[in-house]
Enzyme design. Structure first.
Site, PDB file in Angstrom:
ATOM      1  N   HIS A  78       5.221 -28.821 -11.720  1.00  0.00           N
ATOM      2  CA  HIS A  78       4.098 -28.653 -10.795  1.00  0.00           C
ATOM      3  C   HIS A  78       4.392 -27.610  -9.717  1.00  0.00           C
ATOM      4  CE1 HIS A  78       1.434 -31.034 -12.845  1.00  0.00           C
ATOM      5  NE2 HIS A  78       1.236 -32.054 -12.035  1.00  0.00           N
TER       6      HIS A  78
ATOM      7  N   ASP B 275       0.683 -36.019  -1.102  1.00  0.00           N
ATOM      8  CA  ASP B 275      -0.740 -36.344  -1.297  1.00  0.00           C
ATOM      9  C   ASP B 275      -1.022 -36.721  -2.745  1.00  0.00           C
ATOM     10  OD1 ASP B 275      -1.218 -35.683   1.301  1.00  0.00           O
ATOM     11  OD2 ASP B 275      -2.019 -33.687   0.862  1.00  0.00           O
TER      12      ASP B 275
ATOM     13  N   GLU C   6      -3.644 -36.218   8.824  1.00  0.00           N
ATOM     14  CA  GLU C   6      -3.719 -34.853   8.297  1.00  0.00           C
ATOM     15  C   GLU C   6      -4.932 -34.167   8.918  1.00  0.00           C
ATOM     16  OE1 GLU C   6      -3.328 -34.105   4.140  1.00  0.00           O
ATOM     17  OE2 GLU C   6      -1.427 -35.170   3.973  1.00  0.00           O
TER      18      GLU C   6
END
Ligand code: FAD
Length: 526
Positions: free
Chosen positions: A98, A165, A281
């Protein structure tokens, strides 16, 4: 005729027996004497997977992919490259791939597909231990996904405290960077919540390390961009898991009001241990259509038109996002605590939205967006992402020079744009991760998705943003960094002192510069 057939058969047989895997030719032939030959693959499926990543921008073809069935397979491969081979080849661990710039690739080398350890008896799996008095922890294989760590620990009523996240990332992959999210201001990044690790170093040695034992390796590996060893086990701190989450968003049109509120909420005045937010956030709402995106579907449909007209009016709307965890018996006190925390916040009156969700649904909030994009064929597209850390003292300049100027005027930004602060005190400078010098700094994330033909414009924007920062003297640091030369790594990323430590550690733990060449720090293509 018979002789011709016989000749073809014999030569075919000889080439198969004499050189069972002719594809290994670019690797030292002696590698075939290891017990690994049948775990190395170079078929198109294996090579394709190992030569691509989430970024879909960089492509590096390895000679082979190792599918280890035990940790000792990894150790044998690295030891071989380090000691036996006169011309050592590169090796890269690949978690989920990723990364966005080929960081888990190894041109002409061997990519180790860590996920093949996931279901092996010889891997570590996920094991929860500890006691109420000593505290709880999970011993987790480096190849494990955070989502699996979540489910396994919840079975014991426990949970890690610091997250990313998105949970379909490996433990080894995020610990090689930092692992940040809305919990970081309070608990530090994931690398601050590790007690111990087992690592196979670049010499092929199996070493257990912690703050007390082999501490140089411990600090090197955390945030170490895969440069010093392959993490095969990490001992992760756990706490009692909450059941539910109050999730709130508030909208601002004034950047100073937005950042002042963010900073107050993450400061010691904004939270006492028992009265703290659990997550904070922030994001930009830009003129990109609906206010929701793949990262989270949040705003009620009935409010979309209202929010869009606000964005149209102001160009950029800043969205503060917070969460408070609770259980049924703490519902009332949680609501009281939120009321106190929200006193004096300066969001636009009336523009506050809240949701009440389960703990799992909150942590796994990105998954549904991912599945939707996958079903539309929009997940495997180029992702020219840029993640930065910006010191608090220059965040207002960043807003005017980047958000209000570059981003707003070009109007090409696609996907989430994140902006949220964290406390330096929750990081440990002995670790390899690099952050700005100030006590508070902001994480900025431009998580662009693009078509295959137009990612360059977004990448050019990323470069212009960095140039703006350098020209204006903003001491920005890249998170998930991507530099082309050793000089850039040295001067722009690490700085002289930290670079010296990083280089010394490299010489100590991976002196032949074998590991994670895709980071482009030390390795030349071999
Ligand atoms: P890979 O991409 O496979 O590897 C990354 C690097 O680590 C490579 O250099 C590789 O060689 C090395 N490596 C891999 N495994 C090991 C190991 N076991 N030991 C040593 N080195 C190893 N990051 C955040 O911090 N917060 C977020 O909220 C966040 N959200 C994301 C959301 C999405 C959709 C995506 C795609 C990425 C996100 N990231 C986030 C970034 C992510 O943390 C990094 O890209 C991380 O490297 C990905 O883990 P991976 O398992 O895929 O690692």
């Amino acid at each position: 005729y018979f002789m011709v057939i016989l000749f073809i058969c014999v030569s075919h047989l000889m080439s198969t027996l004499g050189n069972p895997k002719s594809w290994i030719n670019s690797l030292p032939t002696k590698l075939q004497t290891l017990n690994l030959a049948n775990k190395l693959r170079d078929d198109p499926v294996a090579i394709k997977l190992a030569s691509t990543d989430f970024g879909n921008i960089v492509r590096e073809i390895p000679a082979a992919v190792l599918y280890p069935s035990s940790i000792s397979d990894i150790a044998s491969l690295i030891k071989f490259a380090h000691t036996t081979s006169s011309a050592p080849f590169n090796i890269a661990a690949r978690g989920q791939g990723h990364s966005v710039r080929g960081q888990a690739m190894a041109r002409n080398g061997v990519v180790v597909d860590m996920t093949s350890l996931k279901n092996q008896k010889n891997g570590y799996g996920i094991k929860v231990s500890g006691s109420p008095s000593m505290g709880w922890f999970a011993d987790v294989g480096g190849e494990q996904l955070w989502v699996d760590v979540l489910h396994a620990t919840l079975e014991h009523g426990l949970t890690p405290v610091s997250w990313t996240d998105y949970l379909y990332l490996t433990v080894g992959g995020t610990l090689s960077n930092a692992g940040i999210s809305g919990q970081t201001f309070r608990y530090g990044p994931q690398i601050s919540n590790v007690y111990e690790m087992d690592v196979i170093t670049g010499k092929g040695d199996f070493v257990t390390c912690s703050r007390e034992k082999n501490r140089e390796l411990f600090f090197a590996v955390l945030g170490g961009l895969g440069q010093f060893g392959i993490i095969v086990r990490a001992r992760i701190a756990l706490e009692t898991a909450p059941k539910r989450v109050k999730w709130v968003r508030m909208l601002y049109n004034d950047f100073s009001a937005f950042t002042e509120d963010q900073e107050r909420l993450i400061s010691n005045n904004g939270f006492k241990q028992n009265n703290a937010l659990d997550y904070l956030e922030g994001l930009l709402l830009l003129n990109q259509g609906p206010p929701d995106n793949w990262r989270s579907s949040f705003f009620p449909l009935s409010d979309h038109a209202n929010i869009i007209s606000l964005v149209t009016k102001y160009g950029i709307v800043y969205c503060l996002e917070i969460a408070k965890f609770y259980d049924d018996h703490t519902l009332i006190s949680m609501e009281e605590e939120l009321k106190v925390l929200f006193q004096g916040l300066n969001f636009i009156p009336g523009y506050t939205f809240e949701k009440d969700v389960s703990y799992v649904d909150f942590l796994n909030r990105v998954r549904s967006g991912e599945l939707k994009l996958q079903s539309q064929g929009l997940w495997d597209v180029p992702h020219p992402w840029s993640n930065l850390f910006v010191p608090k003292s220059r965040i207002s300049d960043f807003n005017s020079g980047v958000f209000k100027d570059i981003v707003l005027k070009r109007n090409i930004t696609t996907g989430p744009a994140l902006v949220y602060p964290m406390n330096r005190s929750k990081w440990d400078d002995r670790m390899s991760a690099v952050i700005p010098e100030e006590d508070v700094f902001y994480a900025i994330g431009f998580l662009h998705s693009s078509g295959f033909n137009d990612w360059e414009a977004l990448d050019a924007q990323n470069k212009d943003i960095l140039k703006f920062c350098y020209d204006s003297g903003i001491e920005v640091k890249q998170y998930l960094p991507n530099y082309k030369t050793m000089e850039e790594w040295k001067s722009l990323h690490f700085g002289t002192i930290k670079w010296r430590t990083f280089e010394d550690r490299k010489n100590q733990f991976d002196p032949k510069m074998i590991l994670s060449p895709g980071q482009r720090i030390f390795n030349k293509v071999k």
